[in-house]
Every structure is written in structure tokens, then in C-alpha cells.
Design an enzyme around this catalytic site. Sequence first.
Site, short mmCIF file in Angstrom:
data_model
loop_
_atom_site.label_atom_id
_atom_site.label_comp_id
_atom_site.label_asym_id
_atom_site.label_seq_id
_atom_site.Cartn_x
_atom_site.Cartn_y
_atom_site.Cartn_z
N GLU A 45 -25.28 11.57 10.68
CA GLU A 45 -24.40 11.75 11.84
C GLU A 45 -23.42 12.90 11.64
O GLU A 45 -23.12 13.63 12.58
CB GLU A 45 -23.65 10.45 12.15
CG GLU A 45 -24.53 9.33 12.69
CD GLU A 45 -25.28 9.71 13.96
OE1 GLU A 45 -24.87 10.67 14.63
OE2 GLU A 45 -26.29 9.06 14.27
N GLY A 89 -22.67 25.29 8.29
CA GLY A 89 -21.52 25.54 9.17
C GLY A 89 -20.57 24.37 9.28
O GLY A 89 -20.84 23.27 8.77
N TYR A 90 -19.46 24.59 9.94
CA TYR A 90 -18.40 23.57 10.06
C TYR A 90 -18.16 22.87 8.73
O TYR A 90 -18.37 21.67 8.58
CB TYR A 90 -18.75 22.56 11.15
CG TYR A 90 -18.60 23.11 12.55
CD1 TYR A 90 -17.47 23.83 12.93
CD2 TYR A 90 -19.57 22.87 13.52
CE1 TYR A 90 -17.34 24.34 14.21
CE2 TYR A 90 -19.44 23.37 14.81
CZ TYR A 90 -18.33 24.10 15.14
OH TYR A 90 -18.20 24.58 16.40
N TYR A 128 -17.02 9.18 18.10
CA TYR A 128 -18.48 9.22 18.19
C TYR A 128 -19.12 8.67 16.92
O TYR A 128 -20.00 7.80 16.97
CB TYR A 128 -19.01 10.64 18.46
CG TYR A 128 -20.48 10.68 18.15
CD1 TYR A 128 -21.39 10.12 19.04
CD2 TYR A 128 -20.95 11.14 16.93
CE1 TYR A 128 -22.74 10.04 18.73
CE2 TYR A 128 -22.30 11.08 16.60
CZ TYR A 128 -23.18 10.52 17.51
OH TYR A 128 -24.50 10.43 17.19
N ASP A 146 -21.62 11.19 22.78
CA ASP A 146 -21.71 12.61 22.40
C ASP A 146 -22.05 13.43 23.65
O ASP A 146 -22.00 12.92 24.76
CB ASP A 146 -22.76 12.79 21.31
CG ASP A 146 -24.17 12.56 21.83
OD1 ASP A 146 -24.32 11.94 22.91
OD2 ASP A 146 -25.12 12.98 21.17
N CYS A 207 -37.30 15.01 35.06
CA CYS A 207 -37.03 13.78 35.80
C CYS A 207 -38.30 12.99 36.13
O CYS A 207 -38.27 11.76 36.23
CB CYS A 207 -36.26 14.10 37.07
SG CYS A 207 -34.65 14.85 36.75
#
Length: 366
Positions: A45, A89-90, A128, A146, A207
Site C-alpha cells: 500500500e 520516488g516520494y 487511505y 483513493d 461502461c
Amino acid sequence: MKEQTFLEGFAVEDFQRDLIHWFEKEQRDLPWRKDNDPYKIWVSEIMLQQTKVDTVIPYFNKFIEQFPTLEALAEADEEEVLKAWEGLGYYSRIRNLHAAVKEVKEQYGGKVPDNPEQFSKLKGVGPYTTGAVLSIAYGIPEPAVDGNVMRVLSRIFLVWEDISKTGTRKLFEAIVRKIISKENPSYFNQALMELGALICAPRNPACLLCPVQAHCRAFHEGVQTELPVKTKKANVKQVAIAAAVLKDEHGKILIHKRDGAGLLANLWEFPNCEVIHSQENLERQLEKFLQEEYGAAVQLGNPFATLEHVFSHLVWNITVYDGKIIGDVAETEQLKLVDEQEIGLYAFPVSHQRIWQEYKKKETGG
DNA sequence: CAGACGTGGAT
DNA sequence: TATCCAAGTCT
């Protein structure tokens, strides 16, 4: 608008059944779905935050191989853990996860807390992640809202609130609390996200293949492509950077460890500084910076590459020099002279991996 | 509440 | 090429 407004006339149990049946049949075979180990769910996660599934898969497999248990991660060295995250990243995610896992080891005997109050207090664990881990690993009916979930539900319930606003998430959490399956909150939450990934896509939603088409108000009114409402942000700031690949008389390369907070925290880099007056005196400013910050007297060569590196909130325009170190540089924890072969042992951001690539290309190419 | 915080892939 | 995006959190 309150959540009750959206729930009028909504067939909750039919919706749950249609959604979960679809997920049971169509869910992707993903490495973090092999078991319900709370630690592995948690790792997945965190990795998946703002990051594509295809990008995460190889990182996840290698990470779990390297740190198979919460205990193993808690006991690992920071440098080793950061290296495992290199390129994802992050980077505050891994700093926080590492700290949180240590906290769980020490305060909870290594067992991931199974209640929202305790789990959500851990570093890097927001609303989240709390809902995702607790519902998937422990079957607790908490919302896991999310971007997928906001997109899917905005269409199903015809929610015109701007999902880029911070407060809008709470409305969706309130809606989920009303409609989440108490029998299988894990599959309910995962199915909502999986539907967003596979069917209810941002553009061109499928859809006609959607298992909950009959419940979707946006489809009923033919406005599914107008949802969700999401305002876009202004252009990012341009920043000029002068960087240098510097060798001493033994051929060792000077590298620097970035500060522990902020952009690319704790990662290694080639010496560089932000250039104030664009294009004027790049070389002069870099020389002055290297002398004052690192005590390094250098003889710079000509710039051998210019790179653009785009972040989510700014752009680096990097001019890269090569050069020689004159005399000695005092090494510290943050400043090292390393052999070329050792460069790969340190965690660099992608921008500086590119600098190194360009340098090697120049060296070998001519 | 906005803005900081990375990266690579799709359109 | 430009823009948007992807299973968010922290300050």
C-alpha cells in the site's frame, strides 16, 4: 451535500453483490495478493501511493525478498532500505515506513495493530492506508478512499464536488461507510479500486463491460466522462542547477548526501547548487559554492551535458560540469570520495543517475 | 487548506 | 510535445 442525499434509492446489497462477484472473477494476479500478511499488505500500500501497479511489482518482489518480515525490515540499515527504494520516488514514504515498522516491533511486539486508532498513528499511515491495510489484512470495515474510489463513486452517485479539494475525501468516506460490505470489506474495497483501474478509467471508461453499470447514475445520464471534477494546478517552477562530477588525483568521485528532510531527503547526489541568475556565471557560482560548502577547491572543465528533470512541483534545468579537485577535501558522513565501482552502492535519485550516465557516456565515447 | 513531495507511462 | 496521471501523506 450530505451522504444521505446520494444514498436515496440506491440498492446497496445488489451493488455489493455485483461488485464483489465481479472482483472474485476478474481480479488481477498480483504479488501482494498471495497471502494476507499484514506486513506485506502494508508495504504494497505504501509503494502503490501515487505509483502505478506495473512500476511497483518488481520493487515489491525484490523488497519482500530482501526484507521478508516486519522484523527484518525493522532491523535493516537505513542505507540498505533507501537503496531498495531507489527510483520509486516520494522517498519520505520509505523513511516513514522504516520508522513505523520499528515502532511496531518495539511497541506492539512486531504485530501490526488491528485497530484504526493505533495503526493510523504510525508514520506515513493516513486515512487511505489505514482503511486499506485493516480491511484487506484483518477484514475490518474501514473506508479506503483513493483516487480510484473517488472517480468510481463520483460517477455512480453523480458527485460533482471537486476531488482535488482536500475536504472532498471525507464525503466519499461517509458514503463508503454506508455502503461497504460488512461480510467482506476486503473485497469490497479492493473491488472498488480494481474497477477504477480496469473498467472505470479516467478516460474512456468501459461502461459496456461494467459490472455495476445498472447502479451508475453518471452512465444513466450519459455524463460519465465529465466526472470526476478535478481542477488542475498551475505550471511548475523552473529551477536552474549547476552540478559537477569531480575527481581527485586518485580518480575518486566526490558525492554528497542530501539533507534528511525535504526534496530527495537522504539520497546521494553529485555536488550541485541552485543558480540564482539564470545562465550568468554558472561556473563561477558553482566554484564558489563548492569552496564554501564543501571546502573543495576545483578546476572545472566545460559543461558536458544539460539535463531537464521534471518533478511533480518543479523542474530542474541541470548544467553538468566535469572537473578536478585541487588538494584535499575533508570527508564526512555527508561527503565522500568513492571509487567509480562503488557509485552503485549508494541510493541516487533518477536525476543524478542520469548525470552519471552522461558522464560515463562522455568518458567511454570519446 | 495548499503546496511539497518523484517517477515513468499513456494519450 | 504537452499534459495528465497512479492504491496519498505531511506540513
